[in-house]
Design a protein around this motif. Structure first.
Motif, PDB file in Angstrom:
ATOM      1  N   GLU A 103       0.839  -1.204   0.000  1.00  0.00           N
ATOM      2  CA  GLU A 103       0.000   0.000   0.000  1.00  0.00           C
ATOM      3  C   GLU A 103       0.869   1.248   0.000  1.00  0.00           C
ATOM      4  N   GLY A 104       0.368   2.291  -0.636  1.00  0.00           N
ATOM      5  CA  GLY A 104       1.130   3.529  -0.730  1.00  0.00           C
ATOM      6  C   GLY A 104       0.213   4.721  -0.845  1.00  0.00           C
ATOM      7  N   PHE A 105       0.138   5.324  -2.039  1.00  0.00           N
ATOM      8  CA  PHE A 105      -0.730   6.476  -2.245  1.00  0.00           C
ATOM      9  C   PHE A 105      -2.180   6.136  -1.896  1.00  0.00           C
ATOM     10  N   THR A 106      -2.881   7.081  -1.289  1.00  0.00           N
ATOM     11  CA  THR A 106      -4.303   6.970  -0.900  1.00  0.00           C
ATOM     12  C   THR A 106      -4.581   5.763  -0.011  1.00  0.00           C
ATOM     13  N   ALA A 107      -3.608   5.323   0.765  1.00  0.00           N
ATOM     14  CA  ALA A 107      -3.773   4.099   1.554  1.00  0.00           C
ATOM     15  C   ALA A 107      -4.941   4.185   2.535  1.00  0.00           C
ATOM     16  N   GLY A 108      -5.215   5.381   3.076  1.00  0.00           N
ATOM     17  CA  GLY A 108      -6.288   5.523   4.054  1.00  0.00           C
ATOM     18  C   GLY A 108      -7.605   5.983   3.488  1.00  0.00           C
ATOM     19  N   ALA A 109      -7.656   6.268   2.199  1.00  0.00           N
ATOM     20  CA  ALA A 109      -8.868   6.801   1.568  1.00  0.00           C
ATOM     21  C   ALA A 109      -9.664   5.666   0.950  1.00  0.00           C
ATOM     22  N   LEU A 110     -10.469   4.994   1.760  1.00  0.00           N
ATOM     23  CA  LEU A 110     -11.293   3.900   1.273  1.00  0.00           C
ATOM     24  C   LEU A 110     -12.427   4.449   0.401  1.00  0.00           C
ATOM     25  N   PRO A 111     -12.869   3.697  -0.598  1.00  0.00           N
ATOM     26  CA  PRO A 111     -13.866   4.199  -1.547  1.00  0.00           C
ATOM     27  C   PRO A 111     -15.275   4.183  -0.968  1.00  0.00           C
ATOM     28  N   LYS A 133     -23.736   0.581   5.320  1.00  0.00           N
ATOM     29  CA  LYS A 133     -23.989   0.549   6.755  1.00  0.00           C
ATOM     30  C   LYS A 133     -22.972   1.423   7.490  1.00  0.00           C
ATOM     31  N   LYS A 134     -23.416   2.007   8.607  1.00  0.00           N
ATOM     32  CA  LYS A 134     -22.558   2.867   9.418  1.00  0.00           C
ATOM     33  C   LYS A 134     -22.385   2.271  10.807  1.00  0.00           C
ATOM     34  N   ILE A 135     -21.170   2.272  11.295  1.00  0.00           N
ATOM     35  CA  ILE A 135     -20.854   1.881  12.660  1.00  0.00           C
ATOM     36  C   ILE A 135     -19.880   2.900  13.218  1.00  0.00           C
ATOM     37  N   LEU A 136     -20.225   3.516  14.355  1.00  0.00           N
ATOM     38  CA  LEU A 136     -19.389   4.555  14.964  1.00  0.00           C
ATOM     39  C   LEU A 136     -19.092   5.679  13.969  1.00  0.00           C
ATOM     40  N   GLY A 137     -20.055   5.952  13.090  1.00  0.00           N
ATOM     41  CA  GLY A 137     -19.891   7.014  12.103  1.00  0.00           C
ATOM     42  C   GLY A 137     -19.060   6.640  10.899  1.00  0.00           C
ATOM     43  N   GLY A 138     -18.557   5.410  10.876  1.00  0.00           N
ATOM     44  CA  GLY A 138     -17.717   4.974   9.757  1.00  0.00           C
ATOM     45  C   GLY A 138     -18.435   4.000   8.849  1.00  0.00           C
ATOM     46  N   ASN A 139     -18.008   3.943   7.588  1.00  0.00           N
ATOM     47  CA  ASN A 139     -18.584   3.015   6.626  1.00  0.00           C
ATOM     48  C   ASN A 139     -18.057   1.603   6.885  1.00  0.00           C
ATOM     49  N   HIS A 189      -8.979  14.725   5.073  1.00  0.00           N
ATOM     50  CA  HIS A 189      -8.486  13.665   5.940  1.00  0.00           C
ATOM     51  C   HIS A 189      -9.329  12.403   5.756  1.00  0.00           C
ATOM     52  N   HIS A 190      -8.644  11.277   5.642  1.00  0.00           N
ATOM     53  CA  HIS A 190      -9.305   9.990   5.427  1.00  0.00           C
ATOM     54  C   HIS A 190      -8.572   8.948   6.275  1.00  0.00           C
ATOM     55  N   TRP A 191      -9.327   8.087   6.944  1.00  0.00           N
ATOM     56  CA  TRP A 191      -8.682   7.060   7.730  1.00  0.00           C
ATOM     57  C   TRP A 191      -9.564   5.807   7.803  1.00  0.00           C
ATOM     58  N   ALA A 192      -8.942   4.703   8.150  1.00  0.00           N
ATOM     59  CA  ALA A 192      -9.633   3.418   8.193  1.00  0.00           C
ATOM     60  C   ALA A 192      -8.958   2.505   9.191  1.00  0.00           C
ATOM     61  N   THR A 193      -9.728   1.523   9.676  1.00  0.00           N
ATOM     62  CA  THR A 193      -9.176   0.543  10.590  1.00  0.00           C
ATOM     63  C   THR A 193      -9.780  -0.820  10.302  1.00  0.00           C
ATOM     64  N   SER A 194      -9.037  -1.868  10.562  1.00  0.00           N
ATOM     65  CA  SER A 194      -9.526  -3.223  10.355  1.00  0.00           C
ATOM     66  C   SER A 194      -8.784  -4.177  11.280  1.00  0.00           C
ATOM     67  N   ILE A 195      -9.286  -5.410  11.358  1.00  0.00           N
ATOM     68  CA  ILE A 195      -8.585  -6.493  12.053  1.00  0.00           C
ATOM     69  C   ILE A 195      -8.505  -7.657  11.090  1.00  0.00           C
ATOM     70  N   GLU A 196      -7.286  -7.915  10.580  1.00  0.00           N
ATOM     71  CA  GLU A 196      -7.089  -8.995   9.626  1.00  0.00           C
ATOM     72  C   GLU A 196      -6.888 -10.326  10.343  1.00  0.00           C
ATOM     73  N   LEU A 211     -13.772  -3.993   8.070  1.00  0.00           N
ATOM     74  CA  LEU A 211     -13.107  -2.697   8.192  1.00  0.00           C
ATOM     75  C   LEU A 211     -14.125  -1.583   8.365  1.00  0.00           C
ATOM     76  N   LEU A 212     -13.655  -0.469   8.894  1.00  0.00           N
ATOM     77  CA  LEU A 212     -14.425   0.769   9.006  1.00  0.00           C
ATOM     78  C   LEU A 212     -13.600   1.895   8.404  1.00  0.00           C
TER      79      LEU A 212
END
Length: 298
Positions: free
Chosen positions: A36-44, A91-97, A139-146, A131-132
């Protein structure tokens, strides 16, 4: 004869089991460093997306804790095609997609140590994660548990066959991940950071230590569709490896750095390429990685 015996022992100790040539047990792990590199945190936005990666990794050194060569006549060459399918829901959870993704690598692996060699090709370990993602202006961010599942082909090294080109790791990994991107004023400042917890490889009684891994990129748009920049990765193992429940050290580390390019002429697809050289290497192979990434929206 004495030299041959010594080389066999060295090969047994450092026989590799890898899908994409990275570290911990035998100098490898399941973190796709540099993917991952450019736009890594900007999920579609909501939709289904296909991400296709090609990676070539080549190394001709295995280094020890002092950064010195630790294995004679070491070579590894891995070519991998990796498919990532991403489903972003509405769907939204904690304000995230809310979204989900699955990753399946296919690898062609060739390794040689001390005059002995092996090769293999096929499917590697499957990865799945919920993921969310959030967006706020630039600003764009995301989190997941793989979850990494030991579905790839694996055979434990033996005295008869000390060098084994394994496509799977034969243990589970749980990997929390956080990604962030700042996209504004022509800049793309992105990172993806993860921490990996590994279970024991029951065939070898070996447990790889926990490690921190991060991809990073610094880019600038030279045209609306073209971004140039620097990309790379950092790997740092934070806990010791264990063999038969005894700590044995072997903490790996590496820094990768090199140029990257991102081309997006249309909103529904883009292409990214990068080349990264490894430096500051300890307890793992030292080499270089080339990545190509193609993203398509259904």
């Amino acid at each position: 004869m004495k030299k041959l015996y010594k080389n066999i022992i060295v090969a047994i100790l450092f026989g590799l089991a890898m899908v994409d040539s990275y570290a911990t047990e035998n100098g490898v792990d399941s973190a796709a460093l540099g993917a991952e590199g450019f736009t890594a945190g900007a999920l579609p936005p909501p939709g289904v997306y296909l991400l296709s990666y090609y990676q070539n990794y080549h190394a001709n050194k295995m280094l020890d804790n002092q950064g010195d060569v630790s294995v004679p006549d070491f070579h590894v060459d891995s070519n991998a095609l990796v498919t990532r399918l991403v489903w972003m829901t509405d769907k939204k959870i904690l304000g995230g997609n809310l979204g989900f993704y699955a990753v399946q690598p296919f690898a062609d692996l060739r390794i040689s140590v001390a005059g002995m060699s092996d090769s293999n090709k096929g499917l590697g370990d499957l990865i799945f994660a919920p993921l969310l993602s959030w967006h706020s202006g630039n600003h764009h961010w995301a989190t997941s548990i793989e979850g990494v599942f030991p579905t790839g082909d694996y055979d434990a090294p033996t005295i008869v066959k000390p060098i084994v080109a394994n496509l799977g790791k034969n243990y589970y990994t749980v990997r929390p991940m956080f990604a962030y991107s700042y996209l504004g004023h022509g800049l793309d400042l992105s990172t993806k950071v993860s921490y990996s917890f590994n279970t024991e490889n029951n065939d070898t009684n070996y447990q790889s230590g926990d490690y921190l891994a991060a991809d990073y990129s610094f880019g600038y748009k030279v045209t609306p569709s073209l971004t140039f920049g620097a990309q790379g990765y950092v790997f740092k193992q934070l806990t010791d490896d264990e063999s038969n429940y005894v700590d044995i050290g072997n903490k790996g580390q590496v820094i990768g750095v090199g140029p990257g390019i991102h081309y997006q002429p249309e909103p529904n697809w883009y292409l990214e390429g990068k080349y990264m050289k490894e430096i500051e290497v300890k307890n793992r192979p030292e080499g270089s990685a080339t990545w190509m990434k193609f993203v398509w929206t259904f």
